[in-house]
Design a protein around this motif. Structure first.
Motif, mmCIF file in Angstrom:
data_model
loop_
_atom_site.group_PDB
_atom_site.id
_atom_site.type_symbol
_atom_site.label_atom_id
_atom_site.label_comp_id
_atom_site.label_asym_id
_atom_site.label_seq_id
_atom_site.Cartn_x
_atom_site.Cartn_y
_atom_site.Cartn_z
ATOM 1 N N LYS A 206 -3.717 8.568 -3.199
ATOM 2 C CA LYS A 206 -4.050 7.132 -3.282
ATOM 3 C C LYS A 206 -5.571 6.940 -3.232
ATOM 4 O O LYS A 206 -6.129 6.112 -3.965
ATOM 5 C CB LYS A 206 -3.368 6.375 -2.158
ATOM 6 C CG LYS A 206 -1.851 6.313 -2.365
ATOM 7 C CD LYS A 206 -1.207 5.234 -1.579
ATOM 8 C CE LYS A 206 0.248 5.072 -1.979
ATOM 9 N NZ LYS A 206 1.059 4.547 -0.885
ATOM 10 N N ASN B 49 -10.718 8.636 3.695
ATOM 11 C CA ASN B 49 -10.631 7.177 3.542
ATOM 12 C C ASN B 49 -11.985 6.519 3.821
ATOM 13 O O ASN B 49 -12.464 5.685 3.040
ATOM 14 C CB ASN B 49 -9.563 6.648 4.512
ATOM 15 C CG ASN B 49 -9.478 5.135 4.539
ATOM 16 O OD1 ASN B 49 -10.319 4.484 5.167
ATOM 17 N ND2 ASN B 49 -8.505 4.572 3.848
ATOM 18 N N TRP C 274 -14.598 4.199 1.332
ATOM 19 C CA TRP C 274 -15.056 2.832 1.603
ATOM 20 C C TRP C 274 -16.574 2.755 1.742
ATOM 21 O O TRP C 274 -17.181 1.716 1.459
ATOM 22 C CB TRP C 274 -14.326 2.261 2.823
ATOM 23 C CG TRP C 274 -12.920 1.894 2.474
ATOM 24 C CD1 TRP C 274 -11.774 2.545 2.859
ATOM 25 C CD2 TRP C 274 -12.494 0.836 1.598
ATOM 26 N NE1 TRP C 274 -10.670 1.951 2.292
ATOM 27 C CE2 TRP C 274 -11.087 0.899 1.517
ATOM 28 C CE3 TRP C 274 -13.180 -0.157 0.887
ATOM 29 C CZ2 TRP C 274 -10.342 -0.005 0.739
ATOM 30 C CZ3 TRP C 274 -12.436 -1.054 0.114
ATOM 31 C CH2 TRP C 274 -11.035 -0.973 0.047
ATOM 32 N N MET D 179 -7.908 5.142 -6.005
ATOM 33 C CA MET D 179 -8.834 4.036 -5.685
ATOM 34 C C MET D 179 -10.249 4.352 -6.163
ATOM 35 O O MET D 179 -10.951 3.478 -6.665
ATOM 36 C CB MET D 179 -8.802 3.738 -4.181
ATOM 37 C CG MET D 179 -7.506 3.101 -3.717
ATOM 38 S SD MET D 179 -7.611 2.349 -2.082
ATOM 39 C CE MET D 179 -7.659 3.773 -1.014
ATOM 40 N N TRP E 284 -2.493 0.874 0.547
ATOM 41 C CA TRP E 284 -3.631 1.394 -0.221
ATOM 42 C C TRP E 284 -4.930 1.409 0.590
ATOM 43 O O TRP E 284 -5.479 2.461 0.876
ATOM 44 C CB TRP E 284 -3.806 0.588 -1.511
ATOM 45 C CG TRP E 284 -2.733 0.892 -2.509
ATOM 46 C CD1 TRP E 284 -1.513 0.246 -2.641
ATOM 47 C CD2 TRP E 284 -2.713 1.949 -3.475
ATOM 48 N NE1 TRP E 284 -0.765 0.833 -3.624
ATOM 49 C CE2 TRP E 284 -1.474 1.883 -4.163
ATOM 50 C CE3 TRP E 284 -3.620 2.953 -3.831
ATOM 51 C CZ2 TRP E 284 -1.134 2.786 -5.179
ATOM 52 C CZ3 TRP E 284 -3.287 3.843 -4.844
ATOM 53 C CH2 TRP E 284 -2.051 3.756 -5.504
ATOM 54 N N PHE E 285 -5.425 0.253 1.031
ATOM 55 C CA PHE E 285 -6.756 0.208 1.659
ATOM 56 C C PHE E 285 -6.843 1.109 2.889
ATOM 57 O O PHE E 285 -7.854 1.752 3.130
ATOM 58 C CB PHE E 285 -7.133 -1.216 2.027
ATOM 59 C CG PHE E 285 -7.278 -2.140 0.847
ATOM 60 C CD1 PHE E 285 -7.409 -3.503 1.038
ATOM 61 C CD2 PHE E 285 -7.260 -1.652 -0.456
ATOM 62 C CE1 PHE E 285 -7.533 -4.364 -0.051
ATOM 63 C CE2 PHE E 285 -7.382 -2.501 -1.546
ATOM 64 C CZ PHE E 285 -7.508 -3.869 -1.339
#
Ligand SMILES: [Cu+2]
Length: 668
Positions: A67, A154, A158, A71, A59-60
């Motif tokens: 995904k 991604n 974040w 998130m 996931w991260f």
């Protein structure tokens, strides 16, 4: 805790001293204790069940849009709980503070709460939920394997998390801004806000803003460059169209926010005079610039949900969307106009009748394409075989609620009326009317609609309906009194009141907020019960609603590569058209599929950006410098990582696709 009169700074810790911890604020200390306990329990459970490796690997570090989309949704839901807690605290304070009572919140705390509520709900609830939905659905709707830049996707996520961490940290270390969610100067300048609050605001939004802008660029490129063959612009699903316009607005407006906050930070950190009252500064320039971002922002939030309502209305009416072309044109017209109305947020600036009437008229004109959309949805439902599943229930609630909000918006667009109602509770009721009735109801419709696609089972209808009715009735109870109080001249952001006759309206509004709280609890319970009852709610056809667009042609959840073969499109209802044509799945000719590898660089870069932000807030200059250098080194280092992709072996693709063919054959 008042702002410390004098703060000594040290080289090592800057202005971070023990005074930063609000140990004399019982509410904050209690909240910290609960959050700390919850955090320890969570970390303990993850460690006990050895889930860290799985979370990091699957996931991260994931670069899979599906995904990343999920998130974003998880982040949005978590922040909704915080943002709503602030709303309840405000409602309680305003219902109590009458007849000489000060209520339970002091001014320093109360001002932080209404500021944090606005910032969190817009930047860390609505934006992540909307971005999550677009991230999950758009590549599937256009027949693509992923977005154009998976790694960037991604990293963008974040960075949004980094901004949220800074805003949340301000609750326990220091303070948050007490300026209102747009931090107007001169109140947000160093003279009136000398401590860390406004700096948390600036760096929290700057870090998250970078993530949003990059995600906007990513989705614009994806929609323009990654469509399946045959999917010309006028064959794109409406949700994809509204997502395209939204991301164009993000790319066009978020840099303005970045720039205006950069100028404000120069005023605060190096003493320039962009927005000061003196030395040639002009605070109204800040107000203009932040609303040049701010108004497009509200359309960035609502346009994707207009797309959701189009998809849901046509699917659950069992009919093609009425007026597809006019729907597309209306979306584009709204996108352009949304950049020409910003001054309606401050008709009271005194810019004269000519300027005010221009912005008043452009604002009123926006209601025309918006109205066209409402009629198109109604004509789609007309003579349709309507199924009132949850997505459709939220859509009808939206139509009734949002229309009222739209009408009060047109009223506020009339400058003389706005002169009376500006910054009153009427305005508060109006924008909650369109944001809750439009954005949130739309998000709930989208979640109920695409949840089976993402997880392979539907959401529990019972708790879904409990949540629905609590939200809808709660909304009307909570905000109709504010329209009335606003017409009576009650101003926004008041902490205490001296007219006892107003109290009853605040009590009713408080009851409405309590009902919404039940609605949120029922929604969380719905998620939990659905996961527990997933067998019973299972749908393995991948097309639980008899959908019309390409995402319903894949299994649920879709394979990592989405499509083994890129579909060929002939209609804007691509999947419906395929079904009508008697679509048969290719049974051979599979090939290995090229995919990008997961990577931790995005998490690391965003982590370093958050550390740099925290260091700048607390004047820990050495840490800011070291963090910045580490950021550069990591970013450059990532470009030398050549092993950033791999191929899914043809055996695995064949196995997955053949299993699906068998399942569909068994179901037909
Ligand atoms: Cu506006």
């Amino acid at each position: 805790m008042a702002v410390p009169q004098s703060v000594e700074t040290t080289f090592l810790f800057g202005r971070l001293t023990w005074q930063a911890f609000p140990l004399d604020e019982p509410i904050v200390v209690a909240t910290f204790a609960v959050v700390a306990l919850g955090g320890v329990a969570l970390v303990g459970a993850l460690t006990w069940f050895r889930l860290w490796g799985y979370l990091w690997r699957e996931w991260f570090t994931s670069v899979d849009h599906k995904k990343i989309g999920i998130m974003y949704m998880v982040l949005g839901i978590i922040m909704l709980l915080r943002g709503f807690a602030d709303a309840v605290m405000m409602r309680l304070q305003q219902a109590m503070a009458f007849n000489g009572s000060e209520g339970y919140l002091n001014a320093h705390h109360y001002d932080q709460i209404f500021t944090a509520h606005g910032v969190i709900m817009i930047f860390f609830v609505a934006m992540p939920l909307v971005t999550g939905l677009m991230n999950y659905v758009v590549p599937l709707q256009i027949g693509a394997r992923d977005v154009s830049f998976p790694f960037l996707n991604n990293f963008s996520f974040w960075m949004t998390v980094g901004g949220a961490v800074l805003v949340m940290a301000s609750l326990f270390v220091g303070e948050f801004a007490q300026t209102g969610w747009l931090a107007y100067p001169p109140l947000s300048n160093i003279g009136y806000s000398p401590w860390v609050g406004v700096d948390y605001y600036i760096w929290g939004l700057q870090v998250a803003g970078v993530g949003t802008t990059l995600s906007g660029i990513n989705l614009v490129c994806t929609i323009v460059k990654m469509r399946a063959p045959g999917m010309s612009l006028m064959k794109m699903p409406v949700f994809t169209w509204t997502s395209l316009c939204t991301n164009v607005l993000i790319v066009a407006s978020f840099p303005v926010l970045t720039a205006v906050l950069a100028l404000l930070s120069l005023d605060r950190y190096v003493g320039t005079n962009f927005f000061t009252n003196d030395f040639g500064g002009n605070p109204m320039m800040y107000v203009n610039l932040i609303w040049i971002w701010g108004h497009p922002e509200v359309y960035i939030l609502i346009l994707p949900l207009f797309g959701v309502f189009s998809e849901v209305t046509s699917t659950f009416s069992g009919k093609r969307l009425f007026g597809y072309t006019s729907m597309v044109y209306a979306t584009v017209v709204i996108t352009v106009l949304s950049y020409l109305v910003w001054l309606h947020h401050f008709f009271t600036m005194g810019s004269g009748a000519s300027v005010n009437s221009f912005f008043g008229i452009t604002t009123m004109i926006i209601s025309i394409p918006t109205g066209a959309k409402i009629f198109n949805w109604l004509f789609t439902m007309y003579r349709g075989r309507i199924r009132f599943d949850l997505p459709m229930m939220w859509t009808v609630a939206f139509m009734l609620t949002f229309t009222v909000g739209g009408m009060t918006g047109v009223l506020l667009a009339v400058p003389p009326a706005d002169f009376v109602l500006h910054n009153s509770l009427f305005l508060i009721a109006h924008f909650h009317n369109v944001i809750i009735g439009g954005v949130l109801f739309g998000l709930f419709a989208g979640i109920a609609y695409w949840w089976p696609k993402a997880f392979g089972f539907k959401l529990d209808p019972f708790w879904g309906k409990v949540s629905f009715w609590c939200w809808v009735v709660g909304f009307w109870l909570a905000f109709m009194p504010l329209y009335i109080l606003g017409l009576m001249g009650v101003t926004r952001r008041m902490r205490v009141f001296d007219d006892p006759s107003l109290q009853i309206w605040f009590i009713i509004a408080g009851l409405g907020a309590a009902l919404i709280a039940v609605g949120i609890a029922a929604m969380l319970l719905q998620f939990f019960v659905s996961i527990m009852r997933r067998e019973k709610l299972a749908d393995d056809t991948g097309d639980p609603w008899d959908g019309r667009t390409l995402e319903w042609s894949t299994s649920s959840p879709p394979p990592a590569y989405n499509f083994a073969f890129t579909p060929v499109v002939h209609d804007n209802d691509a999947w419906w058209d395929m079904k009508k044509r008697g679509y048969s799945r290719p049974l051979s000719g599979y090939r290995p599929i090229h995919m990008p590898k997961n990577t931790g660089t995005g998490v690391i870069l965003a982590g370093l950006s958050t550390v740099v932000g925290f260091a700048l807030i607390w004047y820990i200059w050495w840490l800011a410098a070291v963090g910045f250098v580490a950021l550069l080194v990591t970013a450059i280092g990532h470009t030398f990582n050549y092993h950033r992709d791999f191929h899914i072996p043809v055996e695995e693709v064949t196995r997955t696709e053949e299993a699906r063919t068998e399942l569909l054959a068994a179901r037909s």
